[in-house]
Design an enzyme around this catalytic site. Structure first.
Site, PDB file in Angstrom:
ATOM      1  N   GLY A 639       0.863  -1.224   0.150  1.00 30.51           N
ATOM      2  CA  GLY A 639      -0.061   0.033   0.118  1.00 30.51           C
ATOM      3  C   GLY A 639       0.851   1.135   0.061  1.00 30.51           C
ATOM      4  N   GLN A 640       2.114   1.056   0.479  1.00 34.16           N
ATOM      5  CA  GLN A 640       3.040   2.235   0.417  1.00 34.16           C
ATOM      6  C   GLN A 640       3.678   2.619  -0.944  1.00 34.16           C
ATOM      7  OE1 GLN A 640       4.148  -0.651   0.598  1.00 34.16           O
ATOM      8  NE2 GLN A 640       6.469  -0.820   0.930  1.00 34.16           N
ATOM      9  N   GLY A 641       3.330   2.112  -1.868  1.00 32.35           N
ATOM     10  CA  GLY A 641       3.608   2.397  -3.197  1.00 32.35           C
ATOM     11  C   GLY A 641       4.770   2.334  -4.349  1.00 32.35           C
ATOM     12  N   SER A 678      10.267  -2.966   5.110  1.00 35.49           N
ATOM     13  CA  SER A 678      10.313  -2.362   6.188  1.00 35.49           C
ATOM     14  C   SER A 678      11.511  -1.290   6.442  1.00 35.49           C
ATOM     15  CB  SER A 678      10.720  -3.708   7.298  1.00 35.49           C
ATOM     16  OG  SER A 678      12.104  -3.942   6.999  1.00 35.49           O
ATOM     17  N   SER A 680      11.223   1.712   6.594  1.00 36.01           N
ATOM     18  CA  SER A 680      11.490   2.784   5.474  1.00 36.01           C
ATOM     19  C   SER A 680      12.382   2.666   4.622  1.00 36.01           C
ATOM     20  CB  SER A 680      11.312   3.993   6.298  1.00 36.01           C
ATOM     21  OG  SER A 680      10.339   4.135   7.273  1.00 36.01           O
ATOM     22  N   ARG A 681      12.708   1.621   3.980  1.00 38.73           N
ATOM     23  CA  ARG A 681      14.003   1.406   3.171  1.00 38.73           C
ATOM     24  C   ARG A 681      13.549   1.264   1.647  1.00 38.73           C
ATOM     25  NH1 ARG A 681      14.457  -3.633   1.424  1.00 38.73           N
ATOM     26  NH2 ARG A 681      17.030  -3.560   1.261  1.00 38.73           N
ATOM     27  N   ALA A 865      15.816  10.981  -2.764  1.00 37.90           N
ATOM     28  CA  ALA A 865      14.830  10.578  -1.811  1.00 37.90           C
ATOM     29  C   ALA A 865      15.095   9.793  -0.652  1.00 37.90           C
ATOM     30  CB  ALA A 865      13.593   9.485  -2.737  1.00 37.90           C
ATOM     31  N   VAL A 868       9.671   7.480   4.285  1.00 36.15           N
ATOM     32  CA  VAL A 868       8.564   8.216   4.849  1.00 36.15           C
ATOM     33  C   VAL A 868       7.530   7.316   5.788  1.00 36.15           C
ATOM     34  CG1 VAL A 868       6.937   8.681   3.276  1.00 36.15           C
ATOM     35  CG2 VAL A 868       7.095  10.268   4.691  1.00 36.15           C
ATOM     36  N   GLU A 870       7.561   5.132   8.053  1.00 37.64           N
ATOM     37  CA  GLU A 870       7.413   4.909   9.545  1.00 37.64           C
ATOM     38  C   GLU A 870       7.762   6.360  10.038  1.00 37.64           C
ATOM     39  OE1 GLU A 870      10.548   2.116   9.014  1.00 37.64           O
ATOM     40  OE2 GLU A 870       9.754   1.037  10.720  1.00 37.64           O
TER      41      GLU A 870
END
Ligand code: FES
Ligand code: FES
Length: 912
Positions: A639-641, A678, A680-681, A865, A868, A870
Site C-alpha cells: 500500500g505504501q507505493g 520494512s 522505511s527502506r 529520496a 517516509v 515510519e
C-alpha cells in the site's frame, strides 16, 4: 433444499445454502472475490455490498435474506468496461493504498451518492463511517467522495514525458485492480480443489501438552485428511528473523509459551476443518505458571521462559557518548519523565492468508507478505528444503505495517502441501490473526535531560524496558534501534541511552512501524516541552535551537554530512504553530472551562534501512524481443507505493515513459531479492536499485548504439536511438535471450553505507535519516477525559518526493496510526481480539491533516529520496500529548490516554 435465487450485478444466480452468509456465497460459490472479509463479524465494513441499493455487511446477511433481491458488488460498479465516476475519483485522489478496504468504501459511497447526489461533508463521514481503513487516514477517501459530490475539486493525475516521472503525481500504476474488484489478495487465487487448513491454538499462556489418539477423530470426520503436529515438521521446527535465532516453532513441540500459539493444524475439506471443535481433538494440557508484564518478567525468581535466557532478558542495547552524569550535574536546568505504553495491534484489514501447492520437487507458496525472500528461506529451512525449491509468490498485500514481516501461514500451508501433494489454503480468522500475530512492544521508559539557561541541550539519559513477548521476532532490532534514536533529532553533547528486551508469556512483540522509536519519542518530546518551560522558551523554538544540523554528530557519533532539515520542518510549521497556540489560548479564555483547547509540537528522526547491517536491494530491468520493457522488482507493495515509485525512478533512469514499463513484482522465481518492505527502506534502498537498473539498461543500449549520454531511445522490436540528427537502431530479433527472455538487461544493487556500532554504540548506523515535525491541536473535555484532535500539520523531510501524492498518503496513514497510539489503541491479550473491542481511528476520529513536504535531497538517495513510511507515525502521539498538556496542564504518562486514564490524571492533578 431449495436454492435461493437473487441477482448479483444484474445476473440471476442461485445458492443452495440459505444460512450461508452472503459474503462467503459471493466469494466461494460465485467466484466474486472483489468483496473482502476483514472480520466476518460486522465490525470492519470490508464486505460491504448493496442489497437493493442499500449498503449491508455481507458477512452479517444470510443468503436467505437475499432471496429475490438485487445484490451489487464492486465488480458491478464499472459499466461497459469503464470505471464509474466514483472509481475514477478514488484513482485520481489516491484513495486506495493497500486497497483491501476499497471495495467496501466504494459500495458505502455508492449507497450515499444514490440517496443523495450532493451530500454534505458531515453526511459523507456519517454514511461511510462503518468501513474501516488502516492505511489512508481517510483523507483521500473523503476527498474522492467529496469530489464526486461537487464539494471539492478534481485531483490532477499527471502524465509526465519520458525521463520526468520522478516528482510527478502519477496515479498508482497498480491502482485499477484495487478499484474494480480484480485484485487478488491472500488466498483469493486458491484453486477450487484446495484443501483447507486451520491451526488450533493454545488456550493457555504457558503449558505442556500431549496429543492423544487421533484415529477416532479421523473416523468421525472422513473429510479430515491430516492432523499436522510438531512431529510432521520435516526440517527445523523453528523460525525467526535473525540467522542465529530460530526460536518460534511452526507447531508447538509439547509446550507452548503464549496463548494463541499454534499447536496442531487440521487439513481437509471445509466442513471438517471448520466443523471440528478445538475440544474435539484429544489433547491433555498441563498449565504452568506464566509471566505477564515487565515487572513479573524481571522479578527475581520469575519463571524462566527460555532455557538459555536467564532473568528473561532477551537482549540489551546501549549508546553512550561523553560523561552524561557530569553534564547533567552542571546543567542549568534538568527535567525527568517516565511513561509506559501498551501492546498495539497492526489491525491490517486483511488477515493472514495464502495457499500452497507442490509442483514436482518444488513448492509454490502464494501469500500475503512483506518479505518474500525471507519467507522463502525460512519456510525452506523449516521443511528441510533448499531455498530454491520454493517459489514464493506474494499476493496483493492488504496492509502490513510490520505485522507481515513474520511468517504466519507460510510454513503450515507449505508443509501440508508438501506432504499431501495437494493444494492447501489457509486464512486466519480475525480473532486468530490478533491472538497469534506480532504487536508493538509495550514499553516502560525513564529519561532525564539537561539544558543551559539559554536553551541548549547538554545531556540526555534514557532507559527503556521493552516487553518482547514469548519469542524474539524483531526484538533485537528494537533493542538496537531505540538507543540510537532515543535522544530524538537533537544535538546532545552527552548521552547515555540503554534498552532491555524481556520475554513474557504474552503475544510476540515484533515489527510495527517504527521498531520502538515511537515509544521512545514520548520521552524526548515530553522533555523538550519541560525544558522549554523551564528556560522560558517557546516549545517550537526550543526544538529549533537544538535541531540536529549538517555537520553535527548524533548520539552515535555519526556526523551528518547532508540533508538534515529538521530546522526547515520547524520553520515551515512556525506560522501554523503560532496561530494554533493563539487560537487555543483565546478559546480557553472564553470557554466554560470544561472544554479546553491546546496545541502541541513534536519532532522525530528515523534512520532509513536496517541498523548497522547490510540490507541490499537488487532489481533488474529488461527489454524483450518485441520491445517490451519490464521492471522486475522484489519489493512488496503493501500500500505504501513501490509498485509505482520504483517504476518512476527506473523509468527515469532508462529515459522511458512510465506507461511503457511493465512491472513484475515480488515473485522469487522472477525477481531478485529487494529485501523486506520494512524500516522505511524501499524508497531509499530499492529506489536506488531500481534507478541503477534503469541507468544500467540505458547505458547498455547507448553502448550498443555507440551514441552519447543524451540520446533519446524509442522502444519497439527495433530500438531507435536518436542522438542529435543521427538515428541508430538495434534489431532485437537478432539478440540472444539474456534473462527471462529479455535480450537486453540492466541490473542495479544498493546497500546503504553504514558501519558497525562499537560497544558504546558509536558508529554510522544508517545511510541517511528522515526528519519531521508535526503540530497537533486538540480539545479536551476535562469532565469526561475525552480528547478530540482538531487538526494536524505535518512537515516531513522526504529528501525528494518521488510521488507527492503517495508521500502525502503515507503521512495521512501514519498520522492516523499515531492518533490511535496516543488515544485509543491498546491490545489486551485475551480481551481485545477483534475489531469491535480493539478500537482504531474511524472517519469521525480523524481531523484534517495538512502535509508540508520539505525537500532537501539526500545525496545517497535515488534522485534525493528518503523513506517516509515510519516517520509519518512517530511525532503524532507526542504532539497530541503536548497539546493535552497545553490544554490542561497535565501530560499523559501512559499511552493510550484513554478517557478513564486522562480523567484520573486530571483529578489527581486537580485540573478538572
Ligand atoms: S468482514 Fe464484514 S464487517 Fe468485517
Ligand atoms: S487502503 Fe484502506 S485498509 Fe488499506
Amino acid at each position: 433444499m431449495t436454492a435461493i435465487g437473487f441477482t448479483v450485478n444484474g445476473k440471476a444466480v442461485s445458492v443452495g445454502k440459505p444460512l450461508r452468509r452472503l459474503v462467503h456465497a459471493l466469494r466461494e460459490d460465485l467466484g466474486l472475490t472483489g468483496t473482502k472479509v476483514g472480520c466476518d463479524a460486522g465490525d470492519c465494513g470490508a464486505c460491504t455490498v448493496l442489497l437493493d441499493g442499500a449498503q449491508v455487511c455481507a458477512c452479517m446477511v444470510p443468503v436467505g435474506q437475499a432471496a429475490g433481491r438485487a445484490v451489487t458488488t464492486v465488480e458491478g460498479l464499472a459499466a461497459n468496461g469503464e470505471l464509474s465516476a466514483l472509481q475514477r475519483a478514488f484513482h485520481a485522489h489516491g484513495a486506495a493504498q493497500c486497497g483491501i478496504c476499497t471495495p467496501g468504501m466504494l459500495m458505502a459511497a455508492s449507497d450515499l451518492l444514490r440517496q443523495n447526489a450532493k451530500p454534505s461533508m458531515a453526511q459523507i463521514l456519517d454514511t461511510m463511517g462503518g468501513v474501516l481503513c488502516r492505511c489512508t487516514g481517510y483523507q483521500n477517501i473523503v476527498a474522492a467522495v467529496a469530489d464526486v459530490a461537487g464539494l471539492n475539486g478534481h485531483a490532477k493525475i499527471e502524465t509526465p514525458p519520458a525521463g520526468r516521472a520522478v516528482g510527478a503525481r502519477i496515479a498508482r500504476l497498480d491502482g485499477i485492480p484495487k478499484l474494480d474488484g480484480t485484485e487478488l489478495y491472500g488466498d483469493d487465487s486458491a484453486p477450487e480443489d484446495a484443501l483447507w487448513l486451520r491451526a488450533v491454538r493454545s488456550p493457555h499462556w504457558s503449558a505442556t501438552f500431549t496429543i492423544g489418539d487421533l484415529a477416532p477423530l479421523h473416523k468421525k470426520w472422513p473429510g479430515l485428511v491430516k492432523v499436522l503436529t510438531a512431529k510432521d515438521v520435516t526440517g527445523n521446527n523453528g523460525f525467526g528473523i535473525y540467522p542465529h535465532v530460530k526460536d518460534q516453532p511452526v507447531l508447538a513441540p509439547g509446550e507452548i509459551k503464549f496463548r494463541g500459539e499454534a499447536v496442531y493444524a487440521l487439513v481437509g475439506d471445509y466442513a471438517s476443518v471448520y466443523g471440528i471443535r478445538d475440544e474435539d481433538v484429544p489433547i491433555a494440557w498441563t498449565p504452568r505458571p506464566h509471566v505477564h508484564g515487565l515487572d513479573a518478567a524481571l522479578a527475581p525468581g520469575a519463571p524462566q521462559i527460555h532455557k538459555d535466557k536467564p532473568g528473561n532478558v532477551m537482549a540489551r542495547g546501549r549508546v553512550a557518548k561523553g560523561d552524561v552524569d557530569a553534564a547533567l550535574a552542571s546543567s542549568h536546568v534538568t527535567a525527568e519523565f517516565a511513561c509506559e505504553t501498551g501492546f498495539v495491534e497492526h489491525a491490517y484489514i486483511e488477515p493472514e492468508a495464502g495457499w500452497a501447492r507442490r509442483v514436482g520437487d518444488r513448492l509454490e507458496i502464494h501469500v500475503t507478505t512483506q518479505t518474500p525472500y525471507m519467507d522463502r528461506d525460512e519456510t525452506a529451512q523449516c521443511l528441510g528444503l533448499a531455498p530454491d525449491q520454493i517459489r514464493l509468490v506474494p499476493s496483493a498485500c492488504g496492509g502490513g505495517f510490520g505485522g507481515k514481516l513474520d511468517m504466519s501461514v507460510q510454513p503450515l500451508i507449505g508443509l501440508a502441501a508438501w506432504l499431501l501433494d495437494k493444494p492447501v489454503r489457509c486464512v486466519y480468522t480475525r480473532i486468530e490473526s490478533m491472538a497469534s500475530s506480532t504487536k508493538r512492544h509495550p514499553a516502560r521508559i525513564t529519561a532525564t535531560a539537561g539544558a543551559t539557561r539559554d536553551g541548549k541541550l547538554t545531556a540526555y539519559k534514557f532507559h527503556g524496558d521493552f516487553n518482547t513477548g514469548a519469542y524474539v521476532s524483531w526484538g533485537l532490532t528494537v533493542t538496537d534501534r531505540v538507543p540510537v534514536h532515543a535522544t530524538g533529532p537533537y544535538h546532545v553533547p552527552a548521552a547515555q541511552c540503554t534498552s532491555l528486551g524481556a520475554f513474557t508469556n504474552e503475544p510476540i512483540a515484533g515489527a510495527f512501524r517504527g521498531f520502538g522509536v515511537p515509544q521512545a519519542s514520548f520521552a524526548h518530546e515530553a522533555l523538550m516541552d519541560a525544558l522549554a518551560a523551564k528556560t522560558g522558551i517557546d516549545p517550537l523554538e526550543f526544538r529549533h535551537i537544538n535541531a540536529l544540523r549538517v555537520g553535527q554528530a548524533t548520539a552515535t557519533g555519526h556526523v551528518l554530512e547532508a540533508s538534515a532539515p529538521l530546522a526547515a520542518c520547524l520553520e515551515a510549521l512556525r506560522p501554523h504553530w503560532k496561530k494554533a497556540r493563539a487560537d487555543a489560548e483565546a478559546f480557553n479564555k472564553t470557554a466554560n472551562g470544561i472544554k479546553r483547547r491546546g496545541a502541541g509540537v513534536a519532532c522525530m528522526w528515523y534512520g532509513c534501512g536496517n541498523t548497522s547491517m547490510a540490507n541490499p536491494s537488487t532489481i533488474h530491468m529488461g527489454v524483450a524481443r518485441d520491445g517490451t520493457v519490464t521492471l522486475y522488482s522484489g519489493a512488496v507493495d503493501m500500500g505504501q507505493g513501490p509498485n509505482t515509485t520504483l517504476v518512476q525512478v527506473a523509468a527515469d533512469g532508462l529515459g522511458i515513459d512510465v506507461s511503457k514499463v511493465r512491472l513484475v513484482a515480488g515473485d522469487t522465481d522472477l525477481t531478485a531479492d529487494a529485501g523486506k518492505s520494512s524500516a522505511s527502506r524501499q524508497a531509499y534502498v530499492s529506489g536506488n536499485a531500481a534507478m541503477r537498473a534503469g541507468q544500467a539498461l540505458r547505458k547498455e543500449i547507448l553502448r550498443r548504439a555507440n551514441v552519447g549520454e543524451n540520446a533519446r531511445i524509442a522502444f519497439g522490436p527495433t530500438i531507435a536511438v536518436r542522438d542529435g540528427d543521427a538515428v541508430r537502431t538495434i534489431d532485437l530479433a537478432g539478440l540472444p535471450p539474456v534473462r527471462q527472455g529479455d535480450v537486453l538487461v540492466g541490473e542495479g544493487t544498493f546497500d546503504p553505507p553504514t558501519t558497525k556500532l562499537d560497544a558504546n554504540g558509536q558508529g554510522k548506523p544508517y545511510g541517511t535519516y528522515a526528519f519531521a515535525a508535526q503540530t497537533a491541536e486538540v480539545e479536551v473535555d476535562v469532565e469526561l477525559g475525552t480528547v478530540k484532535v482538531l487538526r494536524i500539520v505535518a512537515a516531513h523531510d522526504v529528501g525528494r518526493a518521488l510521488n507527492p501524492q503517495q508521500v502525502e498518503g503515507q503521512v495521512h496513514g501514519g498520522v492516523a496510526q499515531g492518533l490511535g497510539l496516543a488515544l485509543m489503541e491498546e491490545y489486551i491479550p485475551g480481551r481485545t481480539e477483534n475489531l469491535h473491542d480493539y478500537l482504531i481511528p474511524t472517519f469521525g476520529d480523524m481531523p484534517p491533516i495538512e502535509v508540508i513536504l520539505v525537500e532537501d535531497p539526500e545525496p545517497t538517495g535515488p534522485y534525493g529520496a528518503k523513506g517516509v513510511g515510519e516517520p509519518a507515525l512517530i511525532p503524532t502521539a507526542p504532539a497530541i500529548f503536548g497539546a493535552i498538556e497545553h490544554a490542561t496542564g497535565v501530560r499523559p504518562t501512559r499511552a493510550p490516554a484513554t478517557p478513564d486514564r486522562l480523567r484520573a490524571a486530571l483529578l489527581a492533578a486537580k485540573r478538572t
